[in-house]
Every structure is written in C-alpha cells, then in structure tokens.
Write an enzyme that holds these catalytic residues in place. Structure first.
Site, PDB file in Angstrom:
ATOM      1  CD  GLU A 248      34.001  37.544  49.293  1.00  0.00           C
ATOM      2  OE1 GLU A 248      33.662  38.233  50.270  1.00  0.00           O
ATOM      3  OE2 GLU A 248      33.983  36.300  49.308  1.00  0.00           O
ATOM      4  CB  CYS A 282      35.204  45.046  52.988  1.00  0.00           C
ATOM      5  SG  CYS A 282      36.225  43.574  53.196  1.00  0.00           S
TER       6      CYS A 282
HETATM    7  P1  NAD Z   1      34.867  49.705  43.423  1.00  0.00           P
HETATM    8  O1  NAD Z   1      33.621  48.902  43.401  1.00  0.00           O
HETATM    9  O2  NAD Z   1      34.782  51.137  43.106  1.00  0.00           O
HETATM   10  O3  NAD Z   1      35.942  49.086  42.399  1.00  0.00           O
HETATM   11  C1  NAD Z   1      36.314  47.727  42.463  1.00  0.00           C
HETATM   12  C2  NAD Z   1      36.842  47.319  41.113  1.00  0.00           C
HETATM   13  O4  NAD Z   1      35.799  47.402  40.155  1.00  0.00           O
HETATM   14  C3  NAD Z   1      37.985  48.180  40.592  1.00  0.00           C
HETATM   15  O5  NAD Z   1      38.920  47.372  39.923  1.00  0.00           O
HETATM   16  C4  NAD Z   1      37.269  49.089  39.608  1.00  0.00           C
HETATM   17  O6  NAD Z   1      38.114  49.586  38.599  1.00  0.00           O
HETATM   18  C5  NAD Z   1      36.252  48.131  39.033  1.00  0.00           C
HETATM   19  N1  NAD Z   1      35.098  48.767  38.393  1.00  0.00           N
HETATM   20  C6  NAD Z   1      34.463  49.906  38.745  1.00  0.00           C
HETATM   21  N2  NAD Z   1      33.430  50.140  37.907  1.00  0.00           N
HETATM   22  C7  NAD Z   1      33.421  49.117  37.010  1.00  0.00           C
HETATM   23  C8  NAD Z   1      32.609  48.792  35.897  1.00  0.00           C
HETATM   24  N3  NAD Z   1      31.592  49.572  35.548  1.00  0.00           N
HETATM   25  N4  NAD Z   1      32.888  47.675  35.194  1.00  0.00           N
HETATM   26  C9  NAD Z   1      33.913  46.875  35.556  1.00  0.00           C
HETATM   27  N5  NAD Z   1      34.730  47.135  36.596  1.00  0.00           N
HETATM   28  C10 NAD Z   1      34.479  48.235  37.318  1.00  0.00           C
HETATM   29  O7  NAD Z   1      35.520  49.453  44.862  1.00  0.00           O
HETATM   30  P2  NAD Z   1      36.856  50.068  45.466  1.00  0.00           P
HETATM   31  O8  NAD Z   1      36.617  51.501  45.752  1.00  0.00           O
HETATM   32  O9  NAD Z   1      38.018  49.679  44.629  1.00  0.00           O
HETATM   33  O10 NAD Z   1      36.969  49.230  46.824  1.00  0.00           O
HETATM   34  C11 NAD Z   1      36.268  49.547  47.970  1.00  0.00           C
HETATM   35  C12 NAD Z   1      35.023  48.701  48.100  1.00  0.00           C
HETATM   36  O11 NAD Z   1      35.365  47.328  48.028  1.00  0.00           O
HETATM   37  C13 NAD Z   1      34.338  48.878  49.454  1.00  0.00           C
HETATM   38  O12 NAD Z   1      32.947  48.927  49.264  1.00  0.00           O
HETATM   39  C14 NAD Z   1      34.731  47.617  50.212  1.00  0.00           C
HETATM   40  O13 NAD Z   1      33.840  47.248  51.234  1.00  0.00           O
HETATM   41  C15 NAD Z   1      34.759  46.618  49.111  1.00  0.00           C
HETATM   42  N6  NAD Z   1      35.582  45.463  49.487  1.00  0.00           N
HETATM   43  C16 NAD Z   1      34.959  44.288  49.795  1.00  0.00           C
HETATM   44  C17 NAD Z   1      35.706  43.197  50.198  1.00  0.00           C
HETATM   45  C18 NAD Z   1      35.065  41.890  50.527  1.00  0.00           C
HETATM   46  O14 NAD Z   1      35.777  40.900  50.613  1.00  0.00           O
HETATM   47  N7  NAD Z   1      33.761  41.812  50.723  1.00  0.00           N
HETATM   48  C19 NAD Z   1      37.102  43.295  50.283  1.00  0.00           C
HETATM   49  C20 NAD Z   1      37.704  44.519  49.951  1.00  0.00           C
HETATM   50  C21 NAD Z   1      36.930  45.591  49.549  1.00  0.00           C
END
Ligand code: NAD
Length: 475
Positions: A248, A282
């Site tokens: 997602e 999102c």
């Molecule tokens: P992010 O991608 O920075 O982080 C998400 C998660 O991934 C966090 O737990 C983070 O610690 C982890 N992470 C980061 N780098 C990693 C790695 N190298 N290995 C493993 N885990 C890692 O996103 P964010 O800033 O927390 O959230 C915002 C983003 O999420 C926006 O782009 C938003 O659109 C998206 N989002 C999508 C949905 C959906 O349902 N499509 C819902 C909510 C948020």
C-alpha cells in the site's frame, strides 16, 4: 504507557541499548523512550510467531472469529486512551484520532465475519476424471511494516485479516509512532489473541531489522504500507526469497470539479479529502483540477474554508489541523509551495510555516497552478491545495492520469453519468464521486500503478493473507 517490545507474549527491553525517543510534534518534547529491537530481536519475533501460528491455523474458524470480535470490542472500549496516544505521538486532532480508532477497530469486526467465510470451490474436471477442490490455507508468518500517519489503522488493517485467515504477525511500527502500536499489541492479548501471534518490535535500524525478519525461513509474506520509494526497496529484497507481498504505497490524487458541480458540496468534499488527519493521508487530494467557469469561485471558497481552520495542538478544543510529523516534513511541504509560487502560482491563503514550538504549516490554497509546476508531481502530505484550472474533459483526464501514482481520485459533477464515466477513465484504485471520503473496511482499499499491489479490506482483503491450494481427488 507500554514502552517495551512484545515478543512471544513477553514484554522485553530491546537488544539495542539506545531507546527510541518519541516526540510530541505539537511542541517537539520527548514524551517517551521506547525499546529498540535489533535484527536478533526480529529473528526471535519470527520464531515466536512461527510457533504460535501452527496452533492458531488449527484453531476452528468460529473460535478465531470470536477472538477477533473481542478485539473489536476491546479497541472500542479503549477509544479515549488510544486516541490520546495517537494525538500525543502523531499530533492529529482528537476527533480525527477517535475516528481513526473506530475505523481501526472495525477491521476486527469485519474480519471476524470473514473468518468463517473463506470460501473454496469444488468442481468436476472437464475430462470427468477427477474432482478439482480449491481451498485457501493461511500463508504463515507475515512481516508487517507500517507508516506513522495512521498509527492504529495501518496496523489493524493488516493484523485483522491476517489473524482471521490463521496467520501470525511480526509488526515493525514506525519509530515516530510506536506507542499506539505497542498498546494495541497489549490490548489484543487482553482480548484473547494467543501469545506469539502478534509481535510488535520497534527499531531504529529498519533495513537490517527487515533483512533479518525476511531471511528467516518461517516468514512467507511481507505486508507494507508506506512510501513508494521504500516499497520499491522492500519489493527487491522480497524477491530474494520470493515472498508474497502486499504493498500500500504513495498517492497523488486528482480532485476534479466540473462547472455543473454543487460548489458548496465540492468545497466541503475538498476539505474532507485534503484536510482530515491534518492532511497527512495517502488518499489526500493532491491536485485540484477545477473547470474554468468555477475555478475562481471554488478557489475563493476553498481559501475561506481553509483559512478558517484552527491550527494548533491536536489536544486543543476546536483544532482542525494539527502539527506535521517533524521538521523535515515542514521543509518538504514549504519547498513544494515555494517552487509553485516561483512557477507563477498565487497563494489565496497561507503559503508558509507557522513559527514553533512544534511543526505547523498554515493551511494553504494555491491558485493558477500549472501542470509544469513541481507540486503537481509530488505527494504533498501537508495542508496545501494547488488549484489547476481546466477547460476540456479529455485534457483533465490526461492530466489526472499523468502520474505514476494511482491510489485515490475524486470527481464532482451534477451529472452523475458524466462523473461515473470520468471516474472509470481515471487510473486509480479508488474513485470518490461527489464525496471526499472513501475509506471503509468493507471496501477494497488499494492502488493501481506505483501506488501498490493487492487490496486491504472487503471480502478480497482476507485472500491476500491466504494461499491457494488445489487438490485433485478421486472418490
Ligand atoms: P516510509 O516509506 O518512509 O516508511 C514506512 C515504514 O517503512 C516505516 O515503518 C519505516 O520505518 C519503514 N522503512 C523505511 N525504510 C525502510 C527500509 N529500508 N527497510 C525496512 N523498513 C523501512 O513512509 P512514511 O513516511 O512512514 O509514511 C508516509 C507514506 O506512506 C506516504 O507516501 C503515504 O502515501 C504512504 N501511505 C500509504 C497508504 C496506503 O494505504 N496506500 C496508507 C498510509 C500511508
């Protein structure tokens, strides 16, 4: 407040001696220090999940269903407390935080009902030689990585269907909002989820944590919610073990308003689609395409509504826009706004950060934005609405689709037949017609293109956490 990590039903200190400092984004204060897990802790969590999953998979669906129903009730009973944690670590207004708990809990009630309806099929082979039986066993251990913008719902949207189908979960919550995740883990056990089925292991070294969790031979699936950028990295890593994935990812939602729309309803819908949960969503409307005949009126009315929003700490009475998650978010949002202004846009309201303490940005409406402006290419993730006037339906559909993202989209028109036909031509997993909210546990949530793979919620959602097995039988 629970600040240790949960592995195999035990509350433990992390193996990383440095705990995770959790900030209140409304003032920048440290509100808690949470245990931080290492790759060894991730491995231990998968071990625990593997053991617990075997007996859970053998548990009657009706029993699983009743446990899930208890989880729904328990989360609802703790709405005030959980909403308080969300506002403390994420910042969103209390009303939004309570709304998130209702939404988050509902995934358990919905999936309690789905747990006893994981249908299979049986048919006679065309040759007549045997029967073709198809059923859906659980995947096994699922590693879940979640974002900070919905500290509760992005966890329950995965955990509820995973448990309903007979799986076990190892959750890596974001380091920004681990408190809600840990308390949910605790409440699920109180509600009857057996120890080891839901493990919550925060970390500050997400890359090596993820490698350890996914290299474990018991792990069979990764369910991720977060940015497209990180999703791509995780997909590549999952390829090494050919793990099943649910993704997602990010959005860049178009919000299209035609001349014949009810403008008051469109402005109200725009406020919902843009501003709920402090605009860090999102599905947030990212590009407002407004037909030329109503562009000025829509921009003025939206600017008045955005300008009237009360910005402040989410705990304060009447606040409708809380802080952004951190200083980096303010920098990113302001960079996009200044880029748009430099490219010829005008600020109808807002257009700058609000001085601290805390990480606040003024609700902003930008008029006269063009498709060349960088703000149309990026996910803003903040309280900024760029308005791009259009004159022609085919062109606006091309513009709406001129992005690698395809999560949510919105169409407002008094002619529902037109709105429906435009909606069908937009390459997005979800379309709101004359409404600004669409999330519903009973509906399939997810994106096309680089917004993701798979769906969460609805009847389909549980099958993401199932295998398909075919048995050829003679009798
Ligand atoms: P992010 O991608 O920075 O982080 C998400 C998660 O991934 C966090 O737990 C983070 O610690 C982890 N992470 C980061 N780098 C990693 C790695 N190298 N290995 C493993 N885990 C890692 O996103 P964010 O800033 O927390 O959230 C915002 C983003 O999420 C926006 O782009 C938003 O659109 C998206 N989002 C999508 C949905 C959906 O349902 N499509 C819902 C909510 C948020």
């Amino acid at each position: 407040m629970q600040t240790q990590m949960l592995i195999g039903g035990k509350w433990l200190d992390g193996s990383d001696p440095n705990r995770i400092a959790v900030l209140n984004p409304a003032n920048g204060d440290v509100i808690a220090e949470v245990a931080a897990g290492t790759p060894a802790d991730a491995t231990a969590a998968v071990d625990a999940a593997d053991t617990a999953q075997r007996s859970w998979a053998a548990t009657a669906p009706r029993v699983r269903s009743e446990v899930l129903r208890n989880c729904w009730q328990t989360l609802i009973d703790h709405t005030e407390e959980l909403a308080g944690l969300i506002t403390a670590e994420h910042g969103k207004p209390t009303a939004d935080a309570k709304g998130e708990i209702a939404y988050a809990a509902e995934f358990f009630r919905w999936n309690a009902e789905e747990a006893v309806r994981i249908d299979g099929t049986i048919k006679t082979a065309p040759s007549g030689a045997h029967k073709i039986i198809v059923h859906h066993p659980p995947v096994g251990v699922v590693v879940m990585v979640t974002p900070w913008n919905f500290p509760a719902a992005m966890i329950t949207r995965k955990v509820a269907p995973a448990l309903a189908a007979g799986n076990a979960c190892v959750i890596k919550p974001p380091k920004e909002t681990p408190l809600t995740a840990l308390r949910i883990g605790e409440l699920l056990e109180e509600a009857g989820v057996p120890a080891g089925l839901v493990n919550v292991v925060p970390t500050q070294s997400s890359g090596s944590w993820f490698d350890a969790a996914t290299e474990h031979r018991a792990t069979r699936m990764v369910s991720f919610t977060g940015s497209t950028e990180v999703g791509r990295v995780l997909l590549k890593r999952c390829a090494d073990r050919v793990l099943k994935t649910g993704m997602e990812l990010g959005g860049n939602a178009p919000f299209i308003v035609f001349n014949d729309a009810d403008i008051e309803a469109a402005v109200e819908g725009a406020i919902v689609a843009k501003m709920r949960h402090s605009a860090e969503v999102c599905t947030a409307a990212n590009r407002m395409f407004v037909e030329a005949g109503v562009a000025d009126e829509f921009t003025d009315r939206l600017a008045a509504a955005m300008g009237a929003m009360k910005v402040g700490p989410g705990t304060e009475e009447g606040v409708t826009c809380g802080p952004m998650i951190n200083a980096g978010a303010i920098e990113t949002i302001d960079g996009l706004v200044q880029g748009a202004l430099a490219a010829g846009a005008t600020a109808a309201v807002g257009g700058a950060p609000i001085d601290g303490p805390g990480f606040f940005y003024a609700p902003t409406v930008l008029g006269d934005v063009t498709m060349e402006s960088p703000i149309t290419k990026e996910e803003i993730f903040g309280p900024v609405a760029p308005v791009i006037p259009f004159t022609d339906t085919d062109t606006v559909i091309d513009w709406a689709n001129d992005t690698e993202m395809g999560l949510a989209s919105y169409v407002f028109s008094g002619d529902v037949a037109r709105a429906m036909s435009v909606g069908e031509r937009i390459h997005a997993g979800m379309v709101g017609i004359n409404r600004g909210a669409m999330s519903d546990p009973a509906a399939p949530f997810g994106g096309m293109k680089q917004s993701g793979l798979g769906r969460e919620g609805a009847h389909e959602g549980i099958f993401e956490f199932c295998e398909t097995q075919y048995i050829a039988a003679n009798w």
